[in-house]
Structures are given as structure tokens and as C-alpha cells.
Design an enzyme around this catalytic site. Sequence first.
Site, mmCIF file in Angstrom:
data_model
loop_
_atom_site.group_PDB
_atom_site.id
_atom_site.type_symbol
_atom_site.label_atom_id
_atom_site.label_comp_id
_atom_site.label_asym_id
_atom_site.label_seq_id
_atom_site.Cartn_x
_atom_site.Cartn_y
_atom_site.Cartn_z
ATOM 1 N N ASP A 197 -2.095 17.502 12.316
ATOM 2 C CA ASP A 197 -1.211 17.118 10.960
ATOM 3 C C ASP A 197 -2.833 16.685 10.128
ATOM 4 O OD1 ASP A 197 0.523 17.417 8.946
ATOM 5 O OD2 ASP A 197 0.595 15.279 9.515
ATOM 6 N N LYS A 252 2.446 -2.981 9.422
ATOM 7 C CA LYS A 252 2.642 -1.943 8.930
ATOM 8 C C LYS A 252 3.736 -2.610 9.713
ATOM 9 C CE LYS A 252 3.019 2.086 11.264
ATOM 10 N NZ LYS A 252 2.326 2.998 12.207
ATOM 11 N N PHE A 259 10.192 4.133 7.748
ATOM 12 C CA PHE A 259 10.878 3.840 9.119
ATOM 13 C C PHE A 259 9.683 2.498 8.830
ATOM 14 C CE2 PHE A 259 10.400 7.447 11.789
ATOM 15 C CZ PHE A 259 12.103 7.940 11.600
ATOM 16 N N GLY A 296 7.535 4.515 4.347
ATOM 17 C CA GLY A 296 7.577 5.658 4.344
ATOM 18 C C GLY A 296 9.354 5.382 4.509
ATOM 19 N N VAL A 304 3.693 -0.296 4.641
ATOM 20 C CA VAL A 304 2.388 -0.651 4.672
ATOM 21 C C VAL A 304 1.931 -1.997 3.604
ATOM 22 C CG1 VAL A 304 0.068 -0.310 5.254
ATOM 23 C CG2 VAL A 304 1.984 1.271 6.251
ATOM 24 N N LEU A 345 0.582 -1.417 -0.051
ATOM 25 C CA LEU A 345 0.275 0.139 -0.010
ATOM 26 C C LEU A 345 1.044 1.339 -0.427
ATOM 27 C CD1 LEU A 345 -2.748 -1.215 2.623
ATOM 28 C CD2 LEU A 345 -2.528 -1.064 0.169
ATOM 29 N N GLY A 346 1.596 1.242 0.187
ATOM 30 C CA GLY A 346 3.096 2.250 0.655
ATOM 31 C C GLY A 346 4.448 1.672 2.048
#
Length: 356
Positions: free
Chosen positions: A205, A109, A90, A88, A93, A85-86
Site C-alpha cells: 500500500d 493508537k 477500528f 479509522g 490516534v 491526529l485521526g
Amino acid sequence: MGNSESNDVSTGHRRIRKAISLHNLAKPKSKDVLKGKVEPIRQTDSYLDGINGSLFAPRVPTAFTPEFQFRSDISSCDFQLKSKLGEGTFSTVYKALWLNNKNAIVAIKIQNKDIILEKNAEKQIKRESAIHKLLSESIYIPKFFECWQTATHLFSVMQCVDGIGDLYTLWQHTGCFSEDAIRIYAAEIGLALDYLQNRHVVYRDLKLENVALDSRRHIKLIDFGFSRCLEPGERAMTICGTLQYMAPEVATSTDYGFEVDWWCYGVVLYVLSESEYPFPNGDVNVHTDLTYSSEVSFTRATSELASLIAKLLHLDPNLRLSCLSELMRQPLFPPTFSFESVQKYDIDPVKSEDSS
């Protein structure tokens, strides 16, 4: 007054005219998912075997406890990874099947402990996990199911928001939203912020990209990497968030509270209505360059919507609209509008947008 957090500022929104991503902590790339760019998993078994191989040989047994425990009742072998899904800084996912739970579709994750420790981010990761667990009972937050650690990785299992992406992606495809649709999203986001505030959590955020949408386009707030708990009377000082949504008190290093989230909320509504930011900060890269004005101009919003946004974007946080009870009294929500129905997902944003 102060706290031990380090300043962490993001321009990680997909700009309305220009995209720059600086904050990508474990954030699914919903735009790629929506466009059919979901990456298939290859060599899944060997990947998970490598992670599980050191399950009972912890090198750092305490850095991530008590939030992440060493456990023998669950492991990544209990999941079949389906697609990425993606990813980053660290983490990565995945969409996965939970084999021991009737093949339920979940998001898992996986975070690399060495990278987290190298960047001294263990407190942030632990806090994000603890806050997500705290908020997991809300319909506006993806459920948090399980978490654990091995010698090398952290694992978190969450509800998979298997919808159409996020509010930014929907805005890209739709353009300016109808007032009926904005009214429903305003109510859902307002209810979500009220839930956070009642649990003493300041989000810090809120932006279009962090408002994920399910298959019926109802909202789920994601990414609590900047969130923290504020005890009664406590104030925050950390400069963090996404620049184009940043409240003036954050940008000017003034102590702040929950009012900053309602400012972000006002920016979200303004973009959905006007297709631009309320202030000329689209290309700003540092918080000291942000500019604000007491006057907010509108070209498309009705007087009812403009009135609400103007109250949310009040420069003085003490005069800013920042509670649900005040929100519910605004002219944008007529007497026939039911927040109770919104909270039950009885009012469908899809029908409101399609009928406009």
C-alpha cells in the site's frame, strides 16, 4: 501459493481530481492536521478512566495475544492526550505526552476490540502490529515503543511524526516537484523498500498518503495494515491495496511478490513529476476495471527520470526494476549522488525543493 487473507481493496487515496476514502484503518488524517483542524481533547480524564476501569477484567484474554499483552507496568494513565491526529474503522490516534518518559511526545493508537472482533479483523490487527515492531529499527519507519490490551481496548505507542503531514499534502501545496527533490525522495523511498524487502515484508500500500514527512520533509512509511511477510519462494494472492497504485499482477489475481511495491513506487514518482496517474484509472472503483498499457507517456519528466519510471512500471514483474542495486545504477543518480548520505539524512529535501 494461496493464503488465508481475505481480499481487501482500497480506493483510499485522496484522488488528484476527486477524493474517495474507503480504506481508513487507523490512518491519521494528515490533511486535517496540516490545515490546523487538529481536534482538541475534551473530557480526557473520564474517557481514559472508562477505558482503564476494566483493566484487570479481560473478557477476551487470548484473541489478541501474544502481540498485545495484559500488563500492569503501563496504562493509558501514563499518557496525557493532547490532540486527535485521526481515526479509522477500528481506532483513534492521538498525539500525547508520555508522562513517565520525560514527557516525550508520542502517538498513541487506541483500538476498540469489540469492533475488531465484530469484523473478524483480529488477525489483520495483530499482523500489522507484529510487522511494525519488526521494521521499527529503520529511520524510514516510525519507532514502535509499546503495546498492551485491556478488556475493551488495544493500545500502541509509536513515534509521532510531527512534521508537515504527508507527501500527498506536500504535493498539493507544491505542485510538480523539481527533479532534485524527486531524486532525493526516490532515493529515500528506494532505501525504505529495500529495508522492507530484506526483512521479507511486502508493503502492498505504498502511496503518497502513506509517506509521512517529518519537520525536515524526510520520509516515514506508515500504515502497515496491508503488509505481510513472505518467506523465500513464497507468493501472495490477495487482491489488496489502493486501486490507482495497484500492480497489474494484483489486479488480475496472479500470484505476486515484492515487485508490486516497486510498481507502486513508480506510480508515486510519476504523480510527483506529471501531476496525474500514469494510466486512466483515476475514477476506477473496482480492480477489474483497471487498465494498463506498455507505453507510459511523459510531458514534464527528464529522460533520466522517465527512464526510471518506465522501468518501474513494466507490466511484466520479471522485467520490472525491483531492487536497490539496480536502482542505484540508474542515470537519475549521477556518480556524485551519495545514497549513503541520503540514508544518514544528510541531504535535505527542503533545500532541494526551495532552491529549485
